[in-house]
Design a protein around this motif. Structure first.
Motif, short mmCIF file in Angstrom:
data_model
loop_
_atom_site.label_atom_id
_atom_site.label_comp_id
_atom_site.label_asym_id
_atom_site.label_seq_id
_atom_site.Cartn_x
_atom_site.Cartn_y
_atom_site.Cartn_z
N LYS A 164 -0.99 -1.11 -4.51
CA LYS A 164 -2.16 -0.25 -4.39
C LYS A 164 -1.74 1.10 -3.83
O LYS A 164 -0.78 1.18 -3.05
N SER A 189 -2.98 0.91 -9.86
CA SER A 189 -3.12 -0.25 -8.97
C SER A 189 -3.03 -1.54 -9.76
O SER A 189 -3.62 -1.69 -10.83
N ALA A 196 -2.83 4.34 -1.40
CA ALA A 196 -3.74 4.60 -0.28
C ALA A 196 -4.83 5.57 -0.70
O ALA A 196 -4.60 6.50 -1.46
N ILE A 219 0.86 -1.17 0.00
CA ILE A 219 0.00 0.00 0.00
C ILE A 219 0.91 1.23 0.00
O ILE A 219 1.55 1.55 1.00
#
Length: 314
Positions: free
Chosen positions: A148, A143, A150, A113
């Motif tokens: 990914k 992503s 945040a 993340i």
């Protein structure tokens, strides 16, 4: 590129509600700074330990178009039943042998993340406000299966409801205009943590000079192996002390239950044959896999095999 010491959020007792702050989910994982330099990727913990080999999945960062040099800040997590599992990410973080890592990639895949970008193609972005850095981050990272970015939320009550409903670790609140300042010498990033509880095995007691229990030594089972997760004295009642005094003769053993190695008798520790369980509340895990601020909620009648590291939000 020179490694940057991470900016660390300051613990608060209530969610920040000021207008110029956004909020992100606090993921229960390992903080990782990733340095991309002309096709080479290096990963570092917040203490500067190189963990590049531990997380082959993050090599997807090498596939970002038009980026030759960059420094990203983020959290590596493992998911269990859709929720972050610190126990599993700690297993990944401690594994260094290639064969073991290849096997663990199948059992405990990781996700990265990413929540900040500090350098990009020779440009130092640490002086840019956070909202600009986050825009840049979302423009260059799409992503993927393992990477990914945040998500920001400007509604503190909404993100609190999401975190509590999904039994997540907590909330990070960030000043939209904040520059990136290493350490905690700032008033720009904050963290609010929901208290959690977990069933643990009582594996021994630390005793004082009067031979009375002053804290209990705690363990949980990880794939059938007993591992130590800290010691707790807060919440230990007089009745608890009396019970431990009753049990210490019946349950005492002459070896460390975590290592199964016969230990020299210590004047400060009495090891127990693992058979008692108790409920412990705590704030968070350290990177070493030890509970931070543990508090004894009470002894339990639950079986030992239930002490498997499952966490519950209080």
């Amino acid at each position: 590129m020179e490694l940057i010491k991470p900016m660390e959020p300051i613990l608060v007792e209530d969610i920040i509600k000021e207008r110029d702050f956004i909020h992100q989910i606090k993921w229960d994982g390992i903080r990782i700074m990733s340095c991309l330099d002309n096709g080479q990727l290096q990963l570092y913990t917040k203490r500067g330990n190189n963990q590049t080999n531990q997380y082959p999945e993050i090599k997807q960062l090498l596939d970002i178009d038009h980026v030759s040099n960059a420094i990203f800040d983020g959290e590596v997590i493992c998911l269990k039943d859709g929720k972050p599992s610190f126990r599993e990410i700690l297993i990944r973080n401690r594994s260094s042998k290639e064969l073991v890592i290849n096997e663990l990639m199948e059992r405990y895949p990781v996700y990265y993340i990413v929540f900040d970008i500090l350098h990009l193609n020779g440009m130092d972005l640490t002086k840019n406000p956070f909202h600009e850095r986050h825009l840049i981050l979302n423009k260059i990272i799409t992503s993927s299966s393992r990477i990914k970015t945040a998500e920001n939320n400007d509604n503190p009550q909404e993100i609190y409801s999401i975190v509590k409903e999904n039994e997540l670790e907590g909330i990070i609140s960030k000043d939209l205009n904040s520059t990136y300042i290493s350490g905690k010498t700032h008033k720009k990033w904050y963290k609010y943590k929901l208290e959690r509880k977990m069933l643990c095995v009582i594996c021994g007691i630390n005793i004082n000079s009067d031979k009375k229990p002053k804290s209990i030594i705690l363990g949980i089972y990880n794939d059938g192996r007993l591992i130590q997760v800290g010691a707790a004295s807060s919440g230990l009642t007089q009745r608890d002390i009396e019970l431990l005094n009753e049990y210490k003769e019946k349950l005492s053993i002459d070896f460390n239950p975590f290592s199964k190695v016969r230990s020299i008798k210590s004047p400060d520790i009495i090891w127990f044959n693992p058979s008692l369980t108790c409920w412990i509340s705590f704030m968070e895990w350290t990177d070493e896999g030890v509970m931070r601020h543990p508090k004894i909620l009470g002894f339990s009648n639950e079986r030992m095999d239930k002490a498997d590291g499952t966490e519950y939000i209080k």
